[in-house]
Design an enzyme around this catalytic site. Sequence first.
Site, PDB file in Angstrom:
ATOM      1  NE  ARG A 178      -3.518  -2.429   2.352  1.00 40.16           N
ATOM      2  CZ  ARG A 178      -4.837  -2.515   2.536  1.00 40.16           C
ATOM      3  NH1 ARG A 178      -5.534  -1.446   2.782  1.00 40.16           N
ATOM      4  NH2 ARG A 178      -5.436  -3.667   2.467  1.00 40.16           N
ATOM      5  CB  SER A 227     -20.884 -12.836  11.901  1.00 34.52           C
ATOM      6  OG  SER A 227     -20.134 -11.868  11.237  1.00 34.52           O
ATOM      7  CG  HIS A 264     -20.009   1.888   3.587  1.00 30.23           C
ATOM      8  ND1 HIS A 264     -19.010   2.673   3.053  1.00 30.23           N
ATOM      9  CD2 HIS A 264     -19.395   0.985   4.384  1.00 30.23           C
ATOM     10  CE1 HIS A 264     -17.841   2.253   3.491  1.00 30.23           C
ATOM     11  NE2 HIS A 264     -18.049   1.222   4.300  1.00 30.23           N
ATOM     12  CB  THR A 271     -18.878   5.918  10.420  1.00 30.63           C
ATOM     13  OG1 THR A 271     -17.658   6.637  10.638  1.00 30.63           O
ATOM     14  CG2 THR A 271     -19.320   6.178   8.981  1.00 30.63           C
ATOM     15  CE  LYS A 325     -16.650   4.241   6.269  1.00 27.79           C
ATOM     16  NZ  LYS A 325     -15.239   4.280   5.929  1.00 27.79           N
ATOM     17  CB  THR A 358      -8.652  10.781  24.923  1.00 26.18           C
ATOM     18  OG1 THR A 358      -7.617  10.570  25.881  1.00 26.18           O
ATOM     19  CG2 THR A 358      -8.963  12.264  24.825  1.00 26.18           C
ATOM     20  CB  THR A 366      -9.940  -4.797   1.143  1.00 30.34           C
ATOM     21  OG1 THR A 366      -8.826  -4.264   1.864  1.00 30.34           O
ATOM     22  CG2 THR A 366     -11.136  -3.892   1.352  1.00 30.34           C
TER      23      THR A 366
END
Length: 408
Positions: free
Chosen positions: A21, A137, A217, A245, A248, A278, A363
């Site tokens: 990467r 799952s 997503h 999230t 995004k 934190t 991925t």
Amino acid sequence: MDYKAAFKNAVDQVRKEGRYRVFADLKRHRGAFPRATWTTDDGAERDVVVWCSNDYLGQGQNPVVLDAMHAAIDANGSGSGGTRNISGTTHHHVELERELADLHRKEAALLFTSGYVANEAALSTLQKILPGLITYSDSLNHASMISGIRNGGGVRHIFRHNDLEHLEELLAAAPIDAPKLVAFESVYSMDGDIADLAATAALARRYNAITYLDEVHAVGLYGERGAGVAERDGVMDQIDIIEGTLGKAFGVMGGYIAGDADMVDAIRSFASGFIFTTSLPPALTAGAVASVRWLKNHNEVRVTHQERAATLKAMMKEAGLPVMPSVSHIVPVLVGDPVHCKMVSDMLLSDHGIYVQPINYPTVPRGTERLRFTPTPFHTDDMMRDLVSALEKLWAHCNIARMGGVAA
Ligand code: PMP
């Protein structure tokens, strides 16, 4: 042990497989999204169009969000100054959790430092709070869900991707009164397919299972107020735990879960990933509040977003490019091997000013390496034409089959 050699060997192996990467060094410019400036290895600067951002709606540049963040920095300073328990709860954190609960029409929400942490912490902790919990799952669940489910240490079963018959078989094999949890996603980010939420929730209920849905997503992007596919499909009340999230479509950073107040209170009280770290900086939580509120009231942005994605898919199909059958805003194009995937990505950047990362194993499965395009409301027809024309040239240059995979 020769530690240096061991590290180098590990990376060499990845390099050999063509999936080393490299991160592009990009400078952004206020108001210019999705254009950016790329600094090459030799220090030259080149204009590029970014085609792989998960800032799906350009909210990271929305003046409403930026103004809220500036104001919060001026008032609060930079960091939060502690864990949520030790002075790290500002009014912006409290407000954001209320806003997210309201978004999903749930009793409560809980913030984490990222969507990854939210999944890891919530899924592992649920197994600790609910003794004997069996987790089911989906086989394509995100790494953060897999990690949380594994770390919980309880019994787990993997069902074939979006295969409800397989899920039912596995559910039926357990005692009906055993506690069970079905963990799945709405939009799967690498293929762009969408789960059948209503059917999954109904099946789970039949077997006394609770549902945990990752809408990472989808939040901000689907539904009249941007609450995700569960809102679009009218099943928000049938999903027990929604995870999302802020990094995004909301354009900031952070993760969260939303659901029943007692469940949220239990996770808040037991999850290490929530307790011992934190909290998010107040500027981020303030920006997220502004972003969530703004997107609640701007459904037209979601309509434009879907139109842009449909237009790009149509243009690519017309050019004979192997667009994978996505039903969402994600536009994956199959290459089929890591070396060509990386080569096309590199040449798009260096020769055409187009930035898109190669998506390689782990991925996605080996042999399905792809380029994953994420058109936003700010990608114009001209940008799309440039992209398609560059891809056509590179497909011919690299001898990649139109149906995906490298031609013999
Ligand atoms: N769930 C899914 C399905 C994801 O794709 C990702 C990140 N790509 C996450 C969770 C983690 O979210 P975040 O980036 O906020 O950590």
